[in-house]
Design an enzyme around this catalytic site. Structure first.
Site, mmCIF file in Angstrom:
data_model
loop_
_atom_site.group_PDB
_atom_site.id
_atom_site.type_symbol
_atom_site.label_atom_id
_atom_site.label_comp_id
_atom_site.label_asym_id
_atom_site.label_seq_id
_atom_site.Cartn_x
_atom_site.Cartn_y
_atom_site.Cartn_z
ATOM 1 N N GLU A 284 11.579 -0.026 -4.742
ATOM 2 C CA GLU A 284 10.764 0.270 -3.563
ATOM 3 C C GLU A 284 11.451 1.217 -2.590
ATOM 4 O O GLU A 284 10.787 2.015 -1.910
ATOM 5 C CB GLU A 284 10.374 -1.030 -2.849
ATOM 6 C CG GLU A 284 9.218 -1.772 -3.480
ATOM 7 C CD GLU A 284 9.610 -2.571 -4.711
ATOM 8 O OE1 GLU A 284 8.716 -3.101 -5.399
ATOM 9 O OE2 GLU A 284 10.835 -2.662 -4.990
ATOM 10 N N ARG B 290 -7.037 -6.748 -4.455
ATOM 11 C CA ARG B 290 -6.333 -5.713 -5.203
ATOM 12 C C ARG B 290 -7.284 -4.858 -6.034
ATOM 13 O O ARG B 290 -7.148 -3.627 -6.089
ATOM 14 C CB ARG B 290 -5.267 -6.338 -6.093
ATOM 15 C CG ARG B 290 -4.064 -6.816 -5.308
ATOM 16 C CD ARG B 290 -2.974 -7.313 -6.238
ATOM 17 N NE ARG B 290 -3.060 -8.750 -6.461
ATOM 18 C CZ ARG B 290 -2.380 -9.396 -7.392
ATOM 19 N NH1 ARG B 290 -1.585 -8.737 -8.204
ATOM 20 N NH2 ARG B 290 -2.484 -10.701 -7.515
ATOM 21 N N PHE C 3 8.350 -6.893 -0.873
ATOM 22 C CA PHE C 3 9.170 -5.829 -1.433
ATOM 23 C C PHE C 3 9.035 -4.532 -0.635
ATOM 24 O O PHE C 3 10.024 -3.859 -0.363
ATOM 25 C CB PHE C 3 8.813 -5.584 -2.898
ATOM 26 C CG PHE C 3 8.827 -6.815 -3.751
ATOM 27 C CD1 PHE C 3 9.614 -7.900 -3.416
ATOM 28 C CD2 PHE C 3 8.040 -6.898 -4.888
ATOM 29 C CE1 PHE C 3 9.633 -9.045 -4.199
ATOM 30 C CE2 PHE C 3 8.052 -8.036 -5.681
ATOM 31 C CZ PHE C 3 8.844 -9.115 -5.337
ATOM 32 N N SER D 10 -1.242 -4.228 -11.345
ATOM 33 C CA SER D 10 -1.372 -5.275 -10.327
ATOM 34 C C SER D 10 -2.008 -4.754 -9.050
ATOM 35 O O SER D 10 -2.614 -5.513 -8.291
ATOM 36 C CB SER D 10 0.008 -5.867 -9.998
ATOM 37 O OG SER D 10 0.552 -6.522 -11.124
#
Length: 322
Positions: A66, A18, A91, A45
């Site tokens: 989303e 990430r 998601f 995140s």
């Protein structure tokens, strides 16, 4: 432009997938005024804090929604923006599946959906956050390219390539911090073109994401026992590099697919689908996650529990070849 060097590879490994994704996106900002980066309230995140601070007019937080995220992304793409959207794997691939299907697949809009924390990387957050079915869902959508980088250096390569790629894409980021290094020097990366990392005569290990490193480790163990194992990084799951796959089928006694994903609908299924109509092809062993919701635990512990580490992969290959 970020460069792959041994020093950078070590630093990126410590940052994890990430953090490196955020650096890769940041490196595009100055040269891509049409770039729009969007988040479902996961900017931090997703490693996007520095991009947000540097290019506030090119970052949108849609909130924990989303479906709206993908819908707005489609509208921006229609207006000519080069759009990247980010959220956790389940998601963005399943909560927003209908929007991905219609706006990215059916309308073929230029949106890159980036799934962070795919596979088991979310560890103690549990099954609500695991991306264990996402590749199966995404590869079933027409027009959607699906890419799963092997390590942090390949995340950089993927983001750079995606920025110049016209069309919808799903980028599946596996691994956590201290992501093992596969690439420490620059190399040629092309979406849709698999990469041979190791030659071998007896068996070919075909993997993507975190399992590329583990397959290389397995190949080393097998070599010490007299088993010659090739390793093929199939970073693009769709479209599958059938030319490289046919080479593997022609030159191996067995094929082993390894993935941090359910055994249903992922890399193993894609390879088996290609093999099915062939009159002659070597047997295939598919290694991955079982068709069940797994118990939450430490990330590395879960990989070991499900046999997705080098020593376990080597042991399964030995049994299969016996």
């Amino acid at each position: 432009m970020l460069e792959i060097t041994p020093s950078n590879a070590r630093q990126w490994s410590r940052l994890g997938s990430r953090g490196v994704f955020g650096q890769a996106i940041l490196s595009l900002g100055a040269d891509h005024p049409d770039l729009m980066v969007m988040s479902a309230d996961l900017g931090n995140s997703s490693g996007l804090d520095r991009f947000k601070a540097s290019y506030p007019d090119q970052f949108l937080n849609i909130g924990i929604a989303e479906q709206n995220l993908v819908g707005v992304a489609g509208g921006l793409a229609k207006e000519g923006y080069n759009v990247f959207v980010t959220s956790f794997a389940p998601f963005i691939s399943m909560r927003a599946a209908e929007q991905v299907r219609m706006n990215l697949g059916y309308m073929a809009l230029n949106v890159k959906a980036v799934a962070i924390g795919s596979g088991l990387a979310m560890a103690f957050l549990g099954n609500s956050h695991y991306g264990i079915e996402d590749a199966a869902v995404m590869r079933a959508i027409p027009n959607l390219t699906v890419v799963c980088p092997a390590d942090c250096a390949e995340i950089v390569k993927t983001v750079q390539a995606a920025a110049h790629f016209q069309g919808p894409m799903y980028i599946r980021l596996t691994g956590a911090v201290n992501n093992p290094v596969v690439y420490s020097e620059d190399y040629e990366f092309t979406i849709g073109k698999a990469i041979w990392l190791r030659e071998g005569r007896d068996v070919t290990l075909i993997a993507h994401g975190t399992m590329v490193y583990e397959s290389l480790e397995a190949a080393k163990l097998l070599e010490a026992e007299g088993v010659s194992a090739a390793v093929l990084n199939m970073h693009t799951l769709k479209p599958l590099d059938t030319e490289a796959l046919d080479k593997a089928l022609a030159g191996s006694r067995a094929i082993v697919t390894v993935e941090e994903h359910s055994l249903i609908g992922g890399l193993g299924a894609a390879v088996a689908q290609h093999k099915a109509p062939l009159r002659q092809s070597p047997p295939q062993l598919a290694l991955g996650l079982p068709d069940e919701f797994v118990a939450a635990a430490d990330y590395r512990f879960m990989l070991e529990r499900h046999g997705l580490v080098g020593a376990s992969i080597a042991a399964r290959v030995r049994e299969f070849l016996a």
